[in-house]
Design a protein around this motif. Structure first.
Motif, PDB file in Angstrom:
ATOM      1  N   GLN A   1      47.636  51.678  13.683  1.00 32.31           N
ATOM      2  CA  GLN A   1      47.155  52.014  12.348  1.00 32.31           C
ATOM      3  C   GLN A   1      48.062  51.418  11.275  1.00 32.31           C
ATOM      4  OE1 GLN A   1      44.186  53.715  11.564  1.00 32.31           O
ATOM      5  NE2 GLN A   1      44.732  52.790   9.610  1.00 32.31           N
ATOM      6  N   SER A   2      49.359  51.457  11.532  1.00 29.52           N
ATOM      7  CA  SER A   2      50.309  50.867  10.582  1.00 29.52           C
ATOM      8  C   SER A   2      50.075  49.367  10.458  1.00 29.52           C
ATOM      9  CB  SER A   2      51.740  51.139  11.048  1.00 29.52           C
ATOM     10  OG  SER A   2      52.681  50.491  10.225  1.00 29.52           O
ATOM     11  N   LEU A   3      49.829  48.719  11.581  1.00 27.70           N
ATOM     12  CA  LEU A   3      49.526  47.286  11.560  1.00 27.70           C
ATOM     13  C   LEU A   3      48.249  47.024  10.777  1.00 27.70           C
ATOM     14  CD1 LEU A   3      49.687  44.325  12.417  1.00 27.70           C
ATOM     15  CD2 LEU A   3      48.704  44.993  14.632  1.00 27.70           C
ATOM     16  N   SER A   4      47.233  47.807  11.035  1.00 33.38           N
ATOM     17  CA  SER A   4      45.956  47.635  10.340  1.00 33.38           C
ATOM     18  C   SER A   4      46.120  47.808   8.832  1.00 33.38           C
ATOM     19  CB  SER A   4      44.934  48.636  10.873  1.00 33.38           C
ATOM     20  OG  SER A   4      43.691  48.473  10.230  1.00 33.38           O
ATOM     21  N   ASP A   5      46.852  48.840   8.440  1.00 34.11           N
ATOM     22  CA  ASP A   5      47.071  49.091   7.012  1.00 34.11           C
ATOM     23  C   ASP A   5      47.860  47.956   6.367  1.00 34.11           C
ATOM     24  OD1 ASP A   5      45.754  51.500   7.313  1.00 34.11           O
ATOM     25  OD2 ASP A   5      47.585  52.707   7.411  1.00 34.11           O
ATOM     26  N   SER A   6      48.797  47.389   7.111  1.00 31.13           N
ATOM     27  CA  SER A   6      49.618  46.297   6.578  1.00 31.13           C
ATOM     28  C   SER A   6      48.795  45.028   6.397  1.00 31.13           C
ATOM     29  CB  SER A   6      50.814  46.043   7.499  1.00 31.13           C
ATOM     30  OG  SER A   6      51.661  47.177   7.553  1.00 31.13           O
ATOM     31  N   ILE A   7      47.883  44.781   7.312  1.00 31.70           N
ATOM     32  CA  ILE A   7      46.998  43.622   7.165  1.00 31.70           C
ATOM     33  C   ILE A   7      46.140  43.786   5.917  1.00 31.70           C
ATOM     34  CG2 ILE A   7      45.061  42.362   8.177  1.00 31.70           C
ATOM     35  CD1 ILE A   7      46.221  43.046  10.945  1.00 31.70           C
ATOM     36  N   ASP A   8      45.616  44.993   5.727  1.00 32.50           N
ATOM     37  CA  ASP A   8      44.814  45.251   4.528  1.00 32.50           C
ATOM     38  C   ASP A   8      45.639  45.059   3.263  1.00 32.50           C
ATOM     39  OD1 ASP A   8      42.443  45.832   5.854  1.00 32.50           O
ATOM     40  OD2 ASP A   8      42.896  47.969   6.017  1.00 32.50           O
ATOM     41  N   ALA A   9      46.895  45.521   3.294  1.00 33.93           N
ATOM     42  CA  ALA A   9      47.744  45.473   2.105  1.00 33.93           C
ATOM     43  C   ALA A   9      48.186  44.052   1.769  1.00 33.93           C
ATOM     44  CB  ALA A   9      48.972  46.370   2.298  1.00 33.93           C
ATOM     45  N   ALA A  10      48.470  43.256   2.789  1.00 33.14           N
ATOM     46  CA  ALA A  10      48.972  41.892   2.553  1.00 33.14           C
ATOM     47  C   ALA A  10      47.854  40.908   2.244  1.00 33.14           C
ATOM     48  CB  ALA A  10      49.764  41.407   3.766  1.00 33.14           C
ATOM     49  N   GLY A  11      46.666  41.145   2.804  1.00 36.05           N
ATOM     50  CA  GLY A  11      45.577  40.185   2.632  1.00 36.05           C
ATOM     51  C   GLY A  11      45.970  38.804   3.100  1.00 36.05           C
ATOM     52  N   PRO A  12      46.520  38.664   4.313  1.00 39.49           N
ATOM     53  CA  PRO A  12      47.078  37.376   4.738  1.00 39.49           C
ATOM     54  C   PRO A  12      46.028  36.302   4.981  1.00 39.49           C
ATOM     55  CG  PRO A  12      47.010  38.883   6.590  1.00 39.49           C
ATOM     56  CD  PRO A  12      46.592  39.677   5.382  1.00 39.49           C
ATOM     57  N   GLY A  13      46.483  35.055   4.877  1.00 44.29           N
ATOM     58  CA  GLY A  13      45.609  33.935   5.193  1.00 44.29           C
ATOM     59  C   GLY A  13      45.426  33.769   6.681  1.00 44.29           C
ATOM     60  N   MET A  14      46.477  34.120   7.452  1.00 42.77           N
ATOM     61  CA  MET A  14      46.416  34.085   8.906  1.00 42.77           C
ATOM     62  C   MET A  14      47.282  35.220   9.440  1.00 42.77           C
ATOM     63  SD  MET A  14      46.842  29.985   9.746  1.00 42.77           S
ATOM     64  CE  MET A  14      45.897  29.961  11.271  1.00 42.77           C
ATOM     65  N   ILE A  15      46.976  35.674  10.643  1.00 45.73           N
ATOM     66  CA  ILE A  15      47.847  36.634  11.325  1.00 45.73           C
ATOM     67  C   ILE A  15      48.255  36.036  12.667  1.00 45.73           C
ATOM     68  CG2 ILE A  15      47.095  38.742  10.195  1.00 45.73           C
ATOM     69  CD1 ILE A  15      45.135  39.252  12.366  1.00 45.73           C
ATOM     70  N   THR A  16      49.524  36.204  13.002  1.00 41.30           N
ATOM     71  CA  THR A  16      50.052  35.604  14.218  1.00 41.30           C
ATOM     72  C   THR A  16      50.098  36.628  15.348  1.00 41.30           C
ATOM     73  OG1 THR A  16      52.375  36.106  13.737  1.00 41.30           O
ATOM     74  CG2 THR A  16      51.468  34.061  12.829  1.00 41.30           C
ATOM     75  N   VAL A  17      49.966  36.125  16.555  1.00 40.31           N
ATOM     76  CA  VAL A  17      50.034  36.987  17.734  1.00 40.31           C
ATOM     77  C   VAL A  17      50.712  36.219  18.855  1.00 40.31           C
ATOM     78  CG1 VAL A  17      47.705  36.284  18.411  1.00 40.31           C
ATOM     79  CG2 VAL A  17      48.706  38.354  19.389  1.00 40.31           C
ATOM     80  N   ALA A  18      51.647  36.879  19.545  1.00 39.63           N
ATOM     81  CA  ALA A  18      52.385  36.256  20.633  1.00 39.63           C
ATOM     82  C   ALA A  18      51.700  36.591  21.949  1.00 39.63           C
ATOM     83  CB  ALA A  18      53.830  36.746  20.642  1.00 39.63           C
ATOM     84  N   LEU A  19      51.069  35.603  22.548  1.00 38.80           N
ATOM     85  CA  LEU A  19      50.317  35.833  23.778  1.00 38.80           C
ATOM     86  C   LEU A  19      51.207  36.311  24.908  1.00 38.80           C
ATOM     87  CD1 LEU A  19      47.572  35.583  25.231  1.00 38.80           C
ATOM     88  CD2 LEU A  19      48.268  33.287  25.910  1.00 38.80           C
ATOM     89  N   ARG A  20      52.343  35.677  25.137  1.00 40.32           N
ATOM     90  CA  ARG A  20      53.206  36.047  26.258  1.00 40.32           C
ATOM     91  C   ARG A  20      53.708  37.467  26.127  1.00 40.32           C
ATOM     92  NH1 ARG A  20      58.121  33.426  27.707  1.00 40.32           N
ATOM     93  NH2 ARG A  20      57.760  33.906  29.889  1.00 40.32           N
ATOM     94  N   ARG A  21      54.129  37.841  24.932  1.00 42.03           N
ATOM     95  CA  ARG A  21      54.674  39.187  24.754  1.00 42.03           C
ATOM     96  C   ARG A  21      53.595  40.240  24.907  1.00 42.03           C
ATOM     97  NH1 ARG A  21      58.731  37.857  19.670  1.00 42.03           N
ATOM     98  NH2 ARG A  21      60.399  36.940  20.924  1.00 42.03           N
TER      99      ARG A  21
END
Length: 270
Positions: free
Chosen positions: A32-52
């Motif tokens: 939920q914290s991640l979701s709220d942060s995405i909403d707040a930042a309005g980023p152009g892209m979000i990164t995700v580490a596949l291996r981790r």
């Protein structure tokens, strides 16, 4: 946050993005914290580490479903890779999982500083470019390495501000500014080491094209509020750069002109 005009939008590999903020997705206290942060930042892209994510038992399907719901372009990365073959294999896996040719290339050469391996990074970048990837290499501010990555086919560079997760801000302002000045037409996104919105505003004032933030947001007391603060910092720094800052001077210069001052001040009277 103000949506940038199309004339000033972030453009990478010919594709335009709605924001100059790129947001990482690791180490948040909750989904939920991640979701709220995405909403707040309005980023152009979000990164995700596949291996981790694949190696983490907590990486349930809910994480990936959350990313899909936000409909923000994904930038998989090769975090945790220590060899060229590891990085290339991980990139190919990420392309299959996320159905995207975009990849943030990380190839770590030192466990203490998490500094990129410059030789391996160039080799991995060249291989991935040949394989059709849009490569965003995580590198240092070294100008020569940057040029070699461009020669390998990269169209974007992601120099660090400081070692990953330190929050120190820019530790080598001279080197980073020289990189910007010598590569004026190359998109440069400052990645790693920024800890405060003022750090983001600073590099944007220097003419950098964007910032990638993760730990500074995910480890804040209130991640969503910090995400919003970074978005505002990036916006302010970009606006200041476009406005054309005044030239720094060594000596004081009065801001109030002498013309129109009371005559007794001009004559030295009391």
């Amino acid at each position: 946050m103000t949506i940038p005009s199309s004339a000033d939008a972030l453009t990478l590999y010919g594709e335009t993005f709605a924001s100059r903020v790129l947001l990482g997705t690791s180490r948040y206290p909750s989904l939920q914290s991640l979701s709220d942060s995405i909403d707040a930042a309005g980023p152009g892209m979000i990164t995700v580490a596949l291996r981790r994510q694949m190696n983490d038992g907590t990486a349930a399907a809910g994480f990936f479903e959350l990313l899909k719901r936000h409909r923000v372009p994904l930038l998989p990365n090769t975090a945790g890779c220590l060899t060229v073959n590891e990085a290339v294999t991980t990139a190919h896996m990420a392309r299959e999982v996320f159905e995207t040719d975009w990849i943030k290339l990380e190839l770590i050469g030192d466990d203490y500083t998490l500094q990129p391996d410059p030789v391996g990074l160039i080799e991995a970048a060249a291989r991935l470019v040949r394989d059709g990837f849009k490569v965003l290499p995580y590198c240092t501010e070294d100008l020569v390495i940057g040029r070699r990555l461009l020669d390998a086919g990269c169209e974007v560079l992601m120099p660090w501000g400081a070692p990953i997760g330190t929050g120190k801000g820019v530790i080598n302002p001279y080197g980073l500014r020289v990189l910007r000045e010598r590569l004026p037409d190359v998109p440069l996104i400052v990645d790693a080491g920024l800890g405060l919105p003022s750090h983001a505003a600073q590099v944007m004032e220097w003419g950098f094209d964007g910032v990638l933030i993760n730990t500074a947001v995910s480890q804040a007391t209130h991640p969503d509020a910090m995400a919003r603060a970074f978005a505002l910092g990036v916006e302010a720094g970009r606006a200041a750069y476009l406005a054309g800052p005044m030239t720094e001077r060594d000596a004081a210069v009065a801001s109030t002109p002498v013309v129109g001052m009371p005559f007794w001040h001009q004559d030295g009277g009391s």
